[in-house]
Design a protein around this motif. Structure first.
Motif, PDB file in Angstrom:
ATOM      1  N   TYR A   5       0.964  -1.186   0.038  1.00  0.00           N
ATOM      2  CA  TYR A   5       0.196  -0.086   0.023  1.00  0.00           C
ATOM      3  C   TYR A   5       0.733   1.384   0.050  1.00  0.00           C
ATOM      4  O   TYR A   5       1.936   1.257   0.527  1.00  0.00           O
ATOM      5  CB  TYR A   5      -1.028   0.094   1.280  1.00  0.00           C
ATOM      6  CG  TYR A   5      -1.970  -1.136   1.236  1.00  0.00           C
ATOM      7  CD1 TYR A   5      -1.697  -2.351   1.994  1.00  0.00           C
ATOM      8  CD2 TYR A   5      -3.334  -0.750   0.764  1.00  0.00           C
ATOM      9  CE1 TYR A   5      -2.671  -3.257   2.250  1.00  0.00           C
ATOM     10  CE2 TYR A   5      -4.254  -1.800   1.047  1.00  0.00           C
ATOM     11  CZ  TYR A   5      -3.869  -2.748   1.480  1.00  0.00           C
ATOM     12  OH  TYR A   5      -4.841  -3.741   1.658  1.00  0.00           O
ATOM     13  N   GLN A  61       0.449   5.162   1.569  1.00  0.00           N
ATOM     14  CA  GLN A  61      -0.137   6.259   2.234  1.00  0.00           C
ATOM     15  C   GLN A  61       0.416   7.411   2.298  1.00  0.00           C
ATOM     16  O   GLN A  61       1.600   7.834   2.405  1.00  0.00           O
ATOM     17  CB  GLN A  61      -0.104   5.501   3.721  1.00  0.00           C
ATOM     18  CG  GLN A  61      -0.961   6.347   4.664  1.00  0.00           C
ATOM     19  CD  GLN A  61      -0.960   5.886   5.940  1.00  0.00           C
ATOM     20  OE1 GLN A  61      -0.051   5.270   6.682  1.00  0.00           O
ATOM     21  NE2 GLN A  61      -1.987   6.137   6.866  1.00  0.00           N
ATOM     22  N   LYS A 101      -5.056  10.740   2.534  1.00  0.00           N
ATOM     23  CA  LYS A 101      -5.546   9.803   1.441  1.00  0.00           C
ATOM     24  C   LYS A 101      -5.764   8.650   1.850  1.00  0.00           C
ATOM     25  O   LYS A 101      -5.947   7.641   0.985  1.00  0.00           O
ATOM     26  CB  LYS A 101      -4.785  10.105   0.068  1.00  0.00           C
ATOM     27  CG  LYS A 101      -4.754  11.594  -0.552  1.00  0.00           C
ATOM     28  CD  LYS A 101      -4.040  11.455  -1.709  1.00  0.00           C
ATOM     29  CE  LYS A 101      -3.920  13.055  -2.672  1.00  0.00           C
ATOM     30  NZ  LYS A 101      -3.393  12.967  -3.812  1.00  0.00           N
ATOM     31  N   GLY A 102      -5.606   8.172   2.957  1.00  0.00           N
ATOM     32  CA  GLY A 102      -5.599   6.754   3.485  1.00  0.00           C
ATOM     33  C   GLY A 102      -4.655   5.774   2.821  1.00  0.00           C
ATOM     34  O   GLY A 102      -3.545   6.400   2.376  1.00  0.00           O
ATOM     35  N   LEU A 103      -5.182   4.530   2.652  1.00  0.00           N
ATOM     36  CA  LEU A 103      -4.086   3.625   2.132  1.00  0.00           C
ATOM     37  C   LEU A 103      -4.632   3.242   0.784  1.00  0.00           C
ATOM     38  O   LEU A 103      -5.702   2.889   0.550  1.00  0.00           O
ATOM     39  CB  LEU A 103      -4.255   2.347   3.017  1.00  0.00           C
ATOM     40  CG  LEU A 103      -3.501   2.399   4.370  1.00  0.00           C
ATOM     41  CD1 LEU A 103      -4.034   3.304   5.484  1.00  0.00           C
ATOM     42  CD2 LEU A 103      -3.387   0.993   4.802  1.00  0.00           C
ATOM     43  N   LEU A 148       3.507   0.803   2.844  1.00  0.00           N
ATOM     44  CA  LEU A 148       3.215  -0.362   3.743  1.00  0.00           C
ATOM     45  C   LEU A 148       2.928  -1.659   3.364  1.00  0.00           C
ATOM     46  O   LEU A 148       2.451  -1.860   2.283  1.00  0.00           O
ATOM     47  CB  LEU A 148       1.732   0.047   4.616  1.00  0.00           C
ATOM     48  CG  LEU A 148       2.013   1.467   5.442  1.00  0.00           C
ATOM     49  CD1 LEU A 148       0.583   1.789   5.601  1.00  0.00           C
ATOM     50  CD2 LEU A 148       2.635   1.080   6.726  1.00  0.00           C
TER      51      LEU A 148
END
Lengths: 110, 113
Positions: free
Chosen positions: B35, B37, B41-43, B90
């Motif tokens: 991911y 991040q 904007k979140g994941l 991540l």
């Protein structure tokens, strides 16, 4: 692309208050809705989750309320503690992968 | 219990450079994820792998390559780093079954000069 929306973007509550974090999603039918908690400098970790057959899930001070008809969820954190200060993400299960919302940053003031 | 290890913790590169991020897990999970991040904007899912030698594109795969060398390791390559690109990458692993949990590593912070 499935959209997951979270509100508010940031939230400040006093210690002992109940924090309410909201999440909504679009279209389709999903069965599993996890919430992840992330502290600064760490990866997210699963906090609590709910299946679509339920409308409420409790785990200690954390409760998910789920309204399937309106496609909305909320995470209630009762008796908020400074240690709960973190970013919270809701997600939807799309089979082998999750789609995450943009998160709510929670600050609990002592 | 298990652990996910990401290396390096911090990565600084030059514009146009190819950069590789590595991830190892000892959960014996079949499925692994990368991911990105960005703040606010979140994941966003870049690549995932359901099993060894499998690769699936996520929503943000353009500009990235991935490699699942063996069950326990999953690498991500930034094919041409963009200037002012700053994000945390991540890695996660999971069983991929119904009501499954994803376990995340601590992340690699990328800075491109």
């Amino acid at each position: 692309q499935q959209q997951v929306r979270q509100s508010p973007q940031s939230l400040t509550v006093w210690e002992g208050e109940t924090a309410i974090l909201n999440c909504s999603y679009e279209n389709s039918a999903f069965d599993y809705f996890p919430w992840y908690q992330q502290f600064p400098g760490e990866g997210p970790a699963l906090l609590i989750s709910i299946l679509s057959v339920s409308d409420k899930k409790e785990d200690g001070r954390f409760t998910i309320f789920f309204n399937k008809r309106e496609k909305k969820l909320s995470l209630h954190i009762a008796d908020s503690q400074p240690g709960d200060s973190a970013t919270y993400f809701c997600a939807i299960d799309m089979g082998y992968k999750l789609t995450f919302g943009t998160g709510t940053s929670l600050l609990v003031d002592p | 219990g298990g652990i996910i290890t990401q290396t390096p913790k911090f990565l600084i590169g030059q514009e146009g450079q190819k950069l590789t991020l590595k991830c190892q897990q000892n959960f014996n999970h079949d499925t692994m994820y990368w991911y990105r991040q960005d703040s606010g904007k979140g994941l966003r899912l870049i690549y995932y792998s359901i099993t060894e030698n499998d690769l699936q594109k996520g929503d943000l795969s353009e500009g990235y390559d991935a490699s699942r060398e063996k069950k326990s390791s999953f690498s991500l390559t930034v094919t041409s780093a963009q200037k002012n690109e700053m994000a945390v990458f991540l890695c996660a692993s999971g069983t991929g079954g119904p009501s499954y949990e994803q376990y995340f590593g601590p992340g690699t912070r990328l800075t491109v000069l």
